[in-house]
Motif scaffolding. Structure first.
Motif, mmCIF file in Angstrom:
data_model
loop_
_atom_site.group_PDB
_atom_site.id
_atom_site.type_symbol
_atom_site.label_atom_id
_atom_site.label_comp_id
_atom_site.label_asym_id
_atom_site.label_seq_id
_atom_site.Cartn_x
_atom_site.Cartn_y
_atom_site.Cartn_z
ATOM 1 N N ASN A 118 -6.270 6.053 -9.443
ATOM 2 C CA ASN A 118 -5.073 5.672 -8.687
ATOM 3 C C ASN A 118 -4.341 4.530 -9.395
ATOM 4 O O ASN A 118 -3.157 4.623 -9.716
ATOM 5 N N GLU A 119 -5.057 3.444 -9.579
ATOM 6 C CA GLU A 119 -4.402 2.201 -9.995
ATOM 7 C C GLU A 119 -4.013 2.197 -11.473
ATOM 8 O O GLU A 119 -3.001 1.604 -11.850
ATOM 9 N N GLY A 120 -4.811 2.867 -12.291
ATOM 10 C CA GLY A 120 -4.464 2.954 -13.709
ATOM 11 C C GLY A 120 -3.159 3.714 -13.902
ATOM 12 O O GLY A 120 -2.248 3.257 -14.607
ATOM 13 N N TRP A 121 -3.037 4.846 -13.256
ATOM 14 C CA TRP A 121 -1.806 5.648 -13.382
ATOM 15 C C TRP A 121 -0.592 4.917 -12.806
ATOM 16 O O TRP A 121 0.500 4.940 -13.385
ATOM 17 N N ALA A 122 -0.771 4.290 -11.637
ATOM 18 C CA ALA A 122 0.371 3.598 -11.016
ATOM 19 C C ALA A 122 0.826 2.436 -11.901
ATOM 20 O O ALA A 122 2.029 2.179 -12.043
ATOM 21 N N THR A 123 -0.109 1.749 -12.516
ATOM 22 C CA THR A 123 0.240 0.639 -13.414
ATOM 23 C C THR A 123 0.876 1.172 -14.696
ATOM 24 O O THR A 123 1.868 0.614 -15.196
ATOM 25 N N MET A 142 8.078 0.921 -8.035
ATOM 26 C CA MET A 142 7.693 1.969 -8.997
ATOM 27 C C MET A 142 6.200 2.290 -8.864
ATOM 28 O O MET A 142 5.798 3.450 -8.860
ATOM 29 N N HIS A 143 5.378 1.229 -8.731
ATOM 30 C CA HIS A 143 3.931 1.406 -8.603
ATOM 31 C C HIS A 143 3.590 2.283 -7.383
ATOM 32 O O HIS A 143 2.848 3.264 -7.507
ATOM 33 N N GLU A 144 4.141 1.930 -6.236
ATOM 34 C CA GLU A 144 3.800 2.674 -5.008
ATOM 35 C C GLU A 144 4.378 4.089 -5.038
ATOM 36 O O GLU A 144 3.765 5.026 -4.510
ATOM 37 N N ALA A 203 4.738 5.877 -7.793
ATOM 38 C CA ALA A 203 3.873 6.642 -8.708
ATOM 39 C C ALA A 203 2.595 7.091 -8.004
ATOM 40 O O ALA A 203 2.054 8.167 -8.275
ATOM 41 N N HIS A 204 2.105 6.257 -7.064
ATOM 42 C CA HIS A 204 0.916 6.645 -6.292
ATOM 43 C C HIS A 204 1.136 7.936 -5.500
ATOM 44 O O HIS A 204 0.166 8.596 -5.133
ATOM 45 N N GLN A 205 2.382 8.281 -5.188
ATOM 46 C CA GLN A 205 2.586 9.509 -4.404
ATOM 47 C C GLN A 205 2.038 10.707 -5.181
ATOM 48 O O GLN A 205 1.511 11.652 -4.597
ATOM 49 N N ILE A 261 -9.147 -2.803 -13.004
ATOM 50 C CA ILE A 261 -8.931 -1.446 -12.474
ATOM 51 C C ILE A 261 -7.490 -1.034 -12.760
ATOM 52 O O ILE A 261 -7.201 0.106 -13.147
ATOM 53 N N TYR A 262 -6.582 -1.991 -12.590
ATOM 54 C CA TYR A 262 -5.163 -1.748 -12.828
ATOM 55 C C TYR A 262 -4.838 -1.770 -14.323
ATOM 56 O O TYR A 262 -4.276 -0.806 -14.866
ATOM 57 N N ASP A 263 -5.170 -2.888 -14.976
ATOM 58 C CA ASP A 263 -4.643 -3.137 -16.325
ATOM 59 C C ASP A 263 -5.466 -2.460 -17.419
ATOM 60 O O ASP A 263 -4.909 -1.899 -18.359
ATOM 61 N N LEU A 284 0.840 -1.202 0.000
ATOM 62 C CA LEU A 284 0.000 0.000 0.000
ATOM 63 C C LEU A 284 0.868 1.243 0.000
ATOM 64 O O LEU A 284 1.865 1.327 0.705
ATOM 65 N N GLU A 285 0.400 2.229 -0.766
ATOM 66 C CA GLU A 285 1.154 3.468 -1.017
ATOM 67 C C GLU A 285 1.043 4.479 0.116
ATOM 68 O O GLU A 285 0.924 5.687 -0.148
ATOM 69 N N THR A 286 1.072 4.035 1.393
ATOM 70 C CA THR A 286 0.974 4.956 2.523
ATOM 71 C C THR A 286 1.885 6.174 2.276
ATOM 72 O O THR A 286 2.987 6.037 1.764
HETATM 73 ZN ZN ZN Z 1 -1.808 0.635 -6.566
#
Ligand code: ZN
Ligand code: TRP
Length: 500
Positions: A376-381, A353-355, A357-359, A430-432, A335-337
């Motif tokens: 969130n998840e589309g951009w991080a992926t 990289m994923h977490e 990018a969530h920042q 949601i991700y891909d 999780l991108e805390t």
């Molecule tokens: Zn994520």
């Protein structure tokens, strides 16, 4: 308004205030002429989680002072104990007769509003009034409703800032989200992994648990000597030890959504470094991470500064620090805390990289509603895709092609990306499909407009929230194209896109 009429208004307000002070408590409901004093809503208005967050006020700051006793060694049950004092600074956004905080599985011992102690009372039935300054708790697991209601006296006028202190305690367990996934204050044998998306922060502190109410945080986490407690942001001072207990102090002065709060506890080794630009990086790596996982983790964490440099294409890193918490236990996901993501057992390069990018995507700009989770998840992926290409591995095009190789009759295509339902927040599409949407958009409007749009997105909604409609409008503006059909096909239709 003229000075004279402002003066007259103040006199009227003072007289009204005096009448209120003299009136018996029970009659304090409506102040003549002004808006009535009413209860703040018990939810922020999110259809997926109707009781998450609250209405009627805006939290500006949380001071979380918690003492945590981790479980005894096996075979003792995996149960810890938390004793907390939360001090909230909040601003009323309406005339408030009473307001709620979210708090799940903890018992409240004491509530103060601006220094005045509230009485503990049983939850009143509908329409029943409560005298004076009071608080009560409703804990309904079946309805997923966990509310602490506070009735301040005097009631709070719109615009006023008050200080609320809540002392509470409870046994810590291993809470689960609506899908049955571990989240919140997850008790581990050597401490706790604190990962609260989407509304699990209420398992460890009283909170308005919705991303639309961001606030700043400070932490004082007291744990048995030898344990390390790691929260968001930077150390506020050196840890102090007294009689076998160590207190760790952290400050997170950047606005933060509640689900991104962490205060993880474990047998961590702390490592400090910084990026070439001088951004502090603090990593906490659990002693119990296996040698193979440690090798992978160390290699990934060593890339953080370079990754942050790569992500600078979306705007400067948004917070005061960065880093990682790598626990030897697992909740089954990372999780991108904010500033300091939590990793389960290992931090792989793609996940780091994923977490990171969530920042930018998720933390600086957070979802307005949980239905917007693909943002969130589309951009991080997508960030994982372009990093892979940058490193000379699979290109973004190849990864897009892999998604598009999924047959049209596969259930993968059945999810409406922009409205997956509360049980679908973390589904594969949601991700891909989210990332594929971004890649397809880039192909459609061109690299320059796409990057300008991404940067504009982060700059425009930094420190706040945004929704899918905001995203669509922004990219129509930067591209100068009508993208209704494109977004309809990619985000709102439960079918495989064929033309866009
Ligand atoms: Zn994520
Ligand atoms: N947001 C997390 C990430 O992508 C993942 C996550 C949070 C998750 N809660 C979850 C995944 C529950 C599966 C189930 O980094």
């Amino acid at each position: 308004m003229s000075a004279g009429s402002r003066w007259r208004r103040n006199v009227v307000a003072a007289v009204v205030g005096l009448v209120v002070l003299l009136a018996p408590a029970a009659s304090v409901g409506v102040v003549g002429g002004g808006a009535p004093f009413v209860a703040g809503a018990s939810g922020a208005g999110d259809p997926y989680f109707p009781f998450a967050g609250n209405g009627g006020y805006d939290v500006q700051h949380y001071d979380l002072d918690v003492t945590y006793t981790p479980p005894a060694p096996a075979p003792a049950p995996l149960t810890g104990r938390l004793d907390g004092v939360a001090t909230l600074r909040l601003r009323a956004t309406q005339n408030l007769d009473r307001f709620n905080l979210d708090l799940r599985g903890m018992e409240v011992d004491r509530v103060l509003v601006d220094g005045g102690q509230a009485r503990k009372v049983p939850p009143p039935s509908d329409g029943e009034t409560v005298e004076g300054r009071a608080y009560w708790q409703v804990q309904d697991d079946a309805a997923r409703t966990w509310e602490l209601t506070i009735q301040p006296r005097p009631s709070i006028k719109a615009g006023r800032v008050v200080r609320v202190v809540v002392r509470y305690h409870g046994d810590t367990t291993r809470p689960r989200d609506i899908e049955g996934v571990l989240y919140g204050w997850v008790t581990t044998r050597d401490g706790a992994m604190v990962v609260s998306e989407p509304e699990g922060s209420m398992t460890w502190y009283p909170v308005s648990d919705h991303p639309t109410d961001k606030a700043t945080y400070r932490f004082e986490i007291t744990v048995p000597e030898g344990k390390v407690a790691v929260a968001n942001g930077l150390p506020a001072r050196k840890p102090t030890t007294r009689q076998g207990w160590t207190t760790w102090y952290w400050r997170a002065p950047d606005l933060q959504a509640s689900y991104l709060t962490t205060a993880s506890v474990g047998d961590y080794e702390l490592r400090r470094s910084e990026t070439p630009a001088g951004l502090p990086i603090i990593d906490a790596v659990d002693d119990g991470v296996t040698p193979a996982n440690l090798a992978t983790t160390n290699a990934s964490l060593a890339l953080q500064a370079e990754m942050i440099g790569f992500l600078d294409q979306f705007g400067h890193y948004p917070f005061n620090s960065a880093g990682a918490i790598v626990d030897d236990d697992s909740v089954g996901y990372a999780l991108e805390t904010q500033t300091r993501p939590v990793y389960s057992r290992v931090a792989s390069e793609g996940t780091v990289m994923h977490e990171l990018a969530h920042q930018w995507f998720g933390n600086a700009v957070s979802p307005y509603r949980w239905a917007d989770i693909w943002l969130n998840e589309g951009w991080a992926t997508y960030a994982e895709w372009i990093w892979s290409e940058e490193q000379g591995r699979d290109t973004a095009q190849q990864q897009f092609d892999a998604v598009m190789a999924i047959p049209a009759d596969d259930p993968f295509w059945d999810t409406v990306v922009a409205d997956p339902g509360p049980l679908g927040l973390f589904l594969g599409p949601i991700y891909d499909r989210g990332a594929a949407t971004l890649y397809a958009l880039r192909t459609k409007i061109g690299d320059a407009a796409f990057l300008a749009g991404a940067r504009r997105w982060v700059a425009r909604y930094d420190d706040g929230t945004a929704r899918t409609a905001d995203f669509e409008a922004l990219f129509e503006r930067v591209s100068g194209q009508d993208l209704d059909e494109f977004f309809d096909v990619w985000l709102h239709t439960p079918e495989k896109p064929t033309a866009w």
